[in-house]
Structures are given as C-alpha cells and as structure tokens.
Design a protein around this motif. Sequence first.
Motif, PDB file in Angstrom:
ATOM      1  N   ILE A 193      63.173  25.422  39.980  1.00 49.13           N
ATOM      2  CA  ILE A 193      62.744  26.826  40.004  1.00 49.13           C
ATOM      3  C   ILE A 193      63.168  27.553  38.736  1.00 49.13           C
ATOM      4  O   ILE A 193      62.403  28.305  38.146  1.00 49.13           O
ATOM      5  N   SER A 194      64.390  27.304  38.276  1.00 47.49           N
ATOM      6  CA  SER A 194      64.858  28.072  37.129  1.00 47.49           C
ATOM      7  C   SER A 194      64.096  27.702  35.863  1.00 47.49           C
ATOM      8  O   SER A 194      63.883  28.545  34.999  1.00 47.49           O
ATOM      9  N   ILE A 195      63.675  26.464  35.738  1.00 43.72           N
ATOM     10  CA  ILE A 195      62.886  26.096  34.554  1.00 43.72           C
ATOM     11  C   ILE A 195      61.474  26.667  34.668  1.00 43.72           C
ATOM     12  O   ILE A 195      60.950  27.232  33.715  1.00 43.72           O
ATOM     13  N   MET A 204      59.820  30.570  28.085  1.00 38.19           N
ATOM     14  CA  MET A 204      59.866  29.169  27.694  1.00 38.19           C
ATOM     15  C   MET A 204      59.225  28.983  26.323  1.00 38.19           C
ATOM     16  O   MET A 204      59.703  28.211  25.505  1.00 38.19           O
ATOM     17  N   GLU A 205      58.148  29.753  26.072  1.00 39.56           N
ATOM     18  CA  GLU A 205      57.481  29.646  24.777  1.00 39.56           C
ATOM     19  C   GLU A 205      58.436  30.021  23.649  1.00 39.56           C
ATOM     20  O   GLU A 205      58.489  29.371  22.617  1.00 39.56           O
ATOM     21  N   ILE A 206      59.214  31.085  23.883  1.00 38.89           N
ATOM     22  CA  ILE A 206      60.163  31.523  22.853  1.00 38.89           C
ATOM     23  C   ILE A 206      61.259  30.484  22.674  1.00 38.89           C
ATOM     24  O   ILE A 206      61.654  30.171  21.553  1.00 38.89           O
ATOM     25  N   SER A 279      54.197  27.021  38.752  1.00 46.27           N
ATOM     26  CA  SER A 279      54.615  28.236  39.440  1.00 46.27           C
ATOM     27  C   SER A 279      55.837  27.965  40.303  1.00 46.27           C
ATOM     28  O   SER A 279      56.063  26.846  40.758  1.00 46.27           O
ATOM     29  N   GLN A 280      56.632  29.016  40.504  1.00 50.00           N
ATOM     30  CA  GLN A 280      57.859  28.871  41.277  1.00 50.00           C
ATOM     31  C   GLN A 280      57.580  28.411  42.708  1.00 50.00           C
ATOM     32  O   GLN A 280      58.337  27.637  43.269  1.00 50.00           O
ATOM     33  N   GLN A 281      56.478  28.911  43.257  1.00 50.43           N
ATOM     34  CA  GLN A 281      56.160  28.527  44.636  1.00 50.43           C
ATOM     35  C   GLN A 281      55.895  27.032  44.753  1.00 50.43           C
ATOM     36  O   GLN A 281      56.390  26.378  45.662  1.00 50.43           O
ATOM     37  N   THR A 282      55.105  26.502  43.810  1.00 54.57           N
ATOM     38  CA  THR A 282      54.799  25.087  43.844  1.00 54.57           C
ATOM     39  C   THR A 282      56.090  24.276  43.709  1.00 54.57           C
ATOM     40  O   THR A 282      56.294  23.285  44.404  1.00 54.57           O
ATOM     41  N   ALA A 283      56.953  24.723  42.805  1.00 48.77           N
ATOM     42  CA  ALA A 283      58.203  24.017  42.584  1.00 48.77           C
ATOM     43  C   ALA A 283      59.030  24.004  43.862  1.00 48.77           C
ATOM     44  O   ALA A 283      59.593  22.982  44.264  1.00 48.77           O
TER      45      ALA A 283
END
Lengths: 368, 306, 247
Positions: A193-195, A204-206, A279-283
């Motif tokens: 989730i955190s990733i 993440m792009e940054i 997405s967090q939900q999928t994770a």
Amino acid sequence: MKQFIIFIRKEFKHVFRDRKTLLMLFGLPIVQIVLFGFALTNEINNSKMVVLDYARDKGSQELIAKLESSRYFEIEKNLLSDKQLEAAFREGKIKTAVIFPPNFYHDLMHTNKTQLQVIADGTDPNTATTLVNYIQTITAQYQQQVMGQTKLPYRIVPELRMLYNPELKGAYNYVPGVMALVLMLVCVMMTSISIVREKELGTMEILLVSPFKPLLVILSKAVPYLIVSLVNLAVILLLSVFALGLPVNGSVVLLVSVSTLYIITALSMGLLISTTTASQQTAMLLSLMGMLLPTMLFAGFMFPIENMPLPLQVISNIVPAKWYYIIVKRVMIKGLGFASVWKEVTILFVMTMLLLGISLKKFKIRLA
Amino acid sequence: MATVELHGLMKHYGKDKIPAVKDVSFSVKEGELFGLIGPDGAGKSSIFRMLTTLLLPDGGNATVAGYDIVKDYKAIRNRVGYMPGKFSLYQDLSVEENLNFFATLFNTTIQQNYELIKDIYVQIEPFKNRRAGKLSGGMKQKLALCCALIHKPEVLFLDEPTTGVDAVSRKEFWEMLKRLKQQGITILVSTPYMDEATLCDRIALIQNGEILTVDTPEQIVRNYPFPLYAIRSERITHLLRHLKAYENTRSCFAFGEYLHLTFKQPHEKAVASVTDYLTHEGHTGLECRQINPTVEDCFIQLMKTA
Amino acid sequence: MIPYVIKADKLTKQFGDFVATNQISFEVSKGEIFGFLGANGAGKTTAMRMLCGLLTPTSGAATVAGFDVYKQTEQIKRNIGYMSQKFSLYEDLTVLENIRFYGGIYGLPARELKAESESLLEKLGLQEQSKKLVGSLPLGWKQKLSFSVAILHRPQVVFLDEPTGGVDPVVRRQFWDLIYDAAENGITIFVTTHYMDEAEYCNRVSIMVDGCIEALDTPGGLKTQFKAATMDEVFYQLARGAKRQAD
C-alpha cells in the motif's frame, strides 16, 4: 545516507499520523491474540457436568473431587436416577455425565479393573471430544496416584498434542499461527500500500527522477515496516508470556532471527504486489486474498494439513507461513534448537531469496 | 545551444499500439520559457515523461541538457526538476517537512538554494507547520514548485501546473515562472489553457500527439491566414445559428461576448453584406469589427487544417 | 407555477469554526444559464452540494425545483442532473450501456429509454460508436456524452461542475452549444468554470469570495459595475482580495 534516513523518518511519520494505519498495525496483533487465544480457543472451562454416584465409596469420592477441582467442570451432583439424567441432557443443561457403578473402588482395588461410564452431549462433536479427553486425562492421573507405577486397569493413550500441552491449552497452537498471520498481513499489506500510494500521489515520479537510487527507495520502504513488524513480534510474545501464560521454551535469539527472515519474505511479497498494481484498493485486495487466505488455510494452525487431499498438501508447501509455523512451534513450544529446524529454515531462506530477486527485478526504474 | 532537443519522438501504448506521441520534433533554447499547449489527451504528459526519463520512447531520440534521454538517464535525473500533472505532495506531512524531504532527497538543503525559492516560499512560510493536505489549491501549487526547484535544476518540467486552479492563482503562478526565467532556468510548461500561451517565449501547439506549429506566440498570431472579425448582437445564440447558416461564413466560434468570424470570400463588401443579412434576420445592436486573432483562434484554425 | 427554479436565502454551512458558505442568497429562473464562479476554496462546492441535497445546511433556506433542501432531498435528487469533470461515465461499459444504465437509475420506461438513447446518439453523432467502450472515446466526446446522460431524465436543473476542464477549444464550444440547446428546452443550467470567456456565455454570473457572494449580475452589468473590459478583470479584482487560504 542522509537521504536514506530522512526517507525512513518520512515513512514513520506516515504511519504515526494515520490513526487507521496505526490501529491496524498495533491493534491487529492484540485483537488476534485475544481472539484466538481466548475466544476461539478449543479449551473449555466450567462445563456443566452431572455425576451419578451409585458407589459412594472412597474411590468415587476422590475422583469426583478431582474432577471438581479442575477448572474444566462444574459439577451438579444432586441427580438420583437415569431418568433425571436424560431430562437434563435434553434441556441442554449439561454437557457431560459420569456414572460410577456400585463397587467402583472395590473392583479397582481387587480386580485391577473397574468401569466408569462417561456420557457426553454429541451435538457439538468437537466440544464432546475435548470434554471426554479431559475426563480421560483426569482419570488417568487419578489412576497413577492410586496405583503408583503398576499396570493400569484401562489404557489411556495420550495424544501427541497433549504431550507438549498437558493442560490442553489452545493458545499453544494459536500463538505461532497468529505470529505467522499477523506478520504476513502487516508486512505485505503495508509495503504494497505504501508504495502504491506514492504512485497514486504522483510522488513516485519525483522519486524516480531524483538522484536517489531506486533500490534505496525500496529499502527505505522496507526498513520501517521491518522495525514495525519486530515491535509487533515483541508485542505478541509479551502477550503470550504474560497474558496467556505461555513461555518461550527455546532460544529467543533463534526465534527472532527466523522471524526476521520471515518478515523479509513478506516484505518482498508486498513489493512484488506493488509493482503490479496501480491503486491502493487493488493492492489491499491482492494482499488480503493472495496472502491472508493461503496463510490461514495452509499454515496448518487452523486446519491440519495432514487431513487435506494430496493436491492441497502439495500446494501448502509453497506457502511460507507453513514453514515458519513449523519452526516457531518447535523452537517456541518444544524448545528445540537450530539442529532440528535447519531444513525448514533453509526452505524459507531459499523462498525469501527467490521472492526478493523477482521483486527487485520487476521493480522498474521507469514508469512503464 | 539547445537545452532540450527532440527528433521524431514517438510513443504508443497498449496491445493495439495506440499512438500517443507521433513523430514530435522541436527544440528549446537555454533560458527559454517554453509552453506545450493542447487539450487533455494530446500527448503532453507522455512527452514530459519521456524527457524526464520516466518513459522510454518507441522511436526517435531526444536530449536534455546535452544528455540522451535513454542512455544517460542518470545524468538527466541529476539535472532536472519535475512537477508531474497529478502531483499532490505528501498530504500528511507539513509544508516544511515536505520541502525538507525533497531537499535531502536531492542532496541539498533548504538554506543552500533558499535564494531561488525565496520569492515563492515567503508566501507559504506563514503556513509552514500546516499539513500539505490542508492547503488551498494555489498554495499547494506554490509548495510543489518549491519542491521541484529546491535542488536548483538546469531544466524545469512543469506538467499542467495550473489545471483546476482559479484565474487569480494562475496569474500569480505565471508571474513566479517569469521571475524564475530571469534566474536562467530553462522552463518547459504544459497547459490546456490557451490564454496562457502569450506568457511563454515560444510555444508548441499540440493535438492528438502531433505538433501543429512551433513558434513565438506573436508569430503564430501573425501567421493566421484570414482577416478575423468580432461580431455581436443582442441575441447572441441566434446570431451564432444564423452565421453558421450564412453562405459566406468560413468559420464562426463563440469567444466570450463576441463571435469570431472569418469569411470564405473576404472581399471589401463582406462585412456590409453580413450586416445586411443579419439585420434582415431581425438582429439589433449589431457590432462588427476586424480584430487580431488570439492563440485560441490559431489553434482552432490549425486543428481544422491538420 | 414556481417563480424560481433555484432559490437560496441566507444559505449557510459551517464546519466547526469554519464558515464554508456565508449567508448566500440568489434566485435562478427557469431556462436560465447561471454561472457560479469563485476562486478555489471560496465555497462553491459546498454550496453546490447543499443545493443537490448532499449536505444539510447549517442555517438559511433554499428550494431547488420547488423542493426544500432540508426535508425533500429525495425529490430534489429526482429532479436534478449532475455532471462534473471528475464524474465520468463507466469506462468499461459501452456508450449504449451507460445511457441505459443512467436512464434505468432514474426509472425511465424501457420504450422511452430506447427512443431517447437513439435520438441522443443521433444528436451527438455517436451511432457508429454506440457499441464502443466509453474508455476508448476522446475526452471531448466523453464530456458531451456525460452531459447528455445527465439531462436524459429531463431534470428541471442541471448542475455542471467545471464541465469543460482540459477539453480542446472546438469541443468546448460544441459543449456550450449543447448547454444552450438544453436551456432553450427549459432546463435550468447551474455551471462552474475556470474559463473566464465561458462566464460571458452565461445569462447571469455570481462570484463568490471567501464564502460570500460578492457580485451577481449579467456579464455586461458586472463589467460596467467594476469598470472592466473583460470578465477576467472583474474576477481578478474580486478574488485578489480573498483572505482564505485553506480549502
């Protein structure tokens, strides 16, 4: 190095500023231990029992006193006839009955053989079996006390489980199971989730565009949850020692090292999930379905693996929790050393390396 | 020397290889404020992500600060600042914590490059202990810009920094960019708002993954091929309908309170004829005058010929 | 006969100490295109949610389509349409499936729904694409389609929250053609936008600053009042004074 430290500090801030995460991280193990250790345990206390004593001799009195002094039974003695007995069962007032024949003690002393009728309410077979087991155990103890080491009038074959669990404590089985479950859940879910959250935020792009090495991104995600998991482990162990009265019989160092290995297995699995979801939900869903379910099913603490059909037994071998569970049981409860678990530790180690390798390889330094 | 240079850059997505960027070439000079202007889905973000080494191109090549975007991605990552489109910072960290985090990530400190961000940071400094999630849209934008600038990048990529931001905050944001430009940073910015085009030194208009034109906004406006008229009457909706049906109308689009009109035959009597026609249709309060086109007029015209 | 389709009287919403919208009052008549402008965080979304029956006001009164925003939220929801830049159709359903789904939600009878969806597809020129997944359509088409779906059940009012953000200049104008069409058919339009030229297309415009309505008039009237050449200048003059920094 400075980058690494500030990254880890940031992760901890995320954890401590989100009450829901915090609750899940530290509430979960406590709730699980309490649930499994007390509520869901197959240990039965103060079960209602009646005694029909036709003997009323020294033997029956002593055995009744022993049954009553155990915390498993609460005896209602004042029944006089078989008819009353039947009625009591039917009303569901009692779960077991013990009937002493006339001449109970006399027969025991003189023929080395006596009879004792045990009746149990079979509507709930698990409870009935457990209760009958308790009675058998208590009777056997009484036999030993009376007879010394002479030949027993009727044989009681102790189950393997009771060998290490003389008081039939449920927690003995559940604590290693809860450890396997909680560590797996926390590590897999939290890392993935955190990733994925960084992906959703666009940060993440940054991170990728920054000079900070992608490998360090992963490491700085893993370290905080490793620490959190070790804290969790300590909480579980302390709870089991002080709340459940279950000591760590083997080496604590060995237990912690093996747990660390298991935590790394779970962390790499979380990482693997995060590389394939957006997405967090999928994770979250993947962690729950992909990790929680197999761990519950195949670790062996809820459903004995040896009772499963062969294909499922084979599948259970790829579940890391199964090996961890075996190791923890041996080290923590039986008090065995590294020599007796090296095979399982090796299997777990190979699994970890494999998972870590795959997830590192799959972690992208670019977006697509 | 060109700071950013693209040669026939291509990108497609998915199994069907749907093209998102088709053969895009342009170059950005050192110290330039360059705008990539086009609607959502035109391919702006894909181009920015390729230039910041986050995506690999499927064809063509490009350099940023002299480095190849595929081979030298590490060198580029050290030299660029990037603000992604959906960028929203860490909502649960405070303003100062966010800035500090990104400074450390880029091996620097807030103090070291404070001069660069000072102008912007003083505006959000009163709220430095507030969590980023509790800031207004404009404030978030400023903080994000500070975070992208904190390591003093040579090239700054801003992907739709003003989308969804109100007109006042947008104006302030562009003023900040102008000041940054004076400090010598090359800035590439993408936006769907055509009115922001005139604030750039040079712009590329982009639609469906293709560049329509690259030039200064003034030159693009000068290249508009037809005389353009602004026209209005008291019943603007009917006016549009009538003009669309008019035989000499080449194009007619609503622009605020006026309609912008071009003629198929822009002869001297065109205006007089159309006024006659409209008066005949019952329009009152007619006003018609020739005007200079806006970038939006040019975009619409280029879109139709493309 | 209802004189006004939307009527707000000192409508206020407070979250703790924070007054999100502060005693706003206005009326919108049938078939009017009403522009609802304001800087980010000025309280537009809160006001819009109250009018849609999604938030209960703290004080004040308002009716939408003749129904009370405190007590008759269910009736309000049945008589309004809503569309935002973020609200999209289901990307994994086809164009036709989306139309049928939303028509079904508002309880349109099957036969009527069939006729409606055919005329809608024809109007948008989407007959060819009716079996395509919405996800594969360009953004401009999606926005036009979701507007048409939002007025499929012939609501009295349709609320549009930044409907044209990011779409190309031609589609943006086509979108306004749809809005004018709907208004001529008697549907009242309540719209927010960040494009100031679009403010000119509205019959009347209100500008919110820090939770209050600071100006309300026709675009022409506002320009005269603030001695400005464009709506952009009017907005800038008003919103520049905003104190509020948090959302």
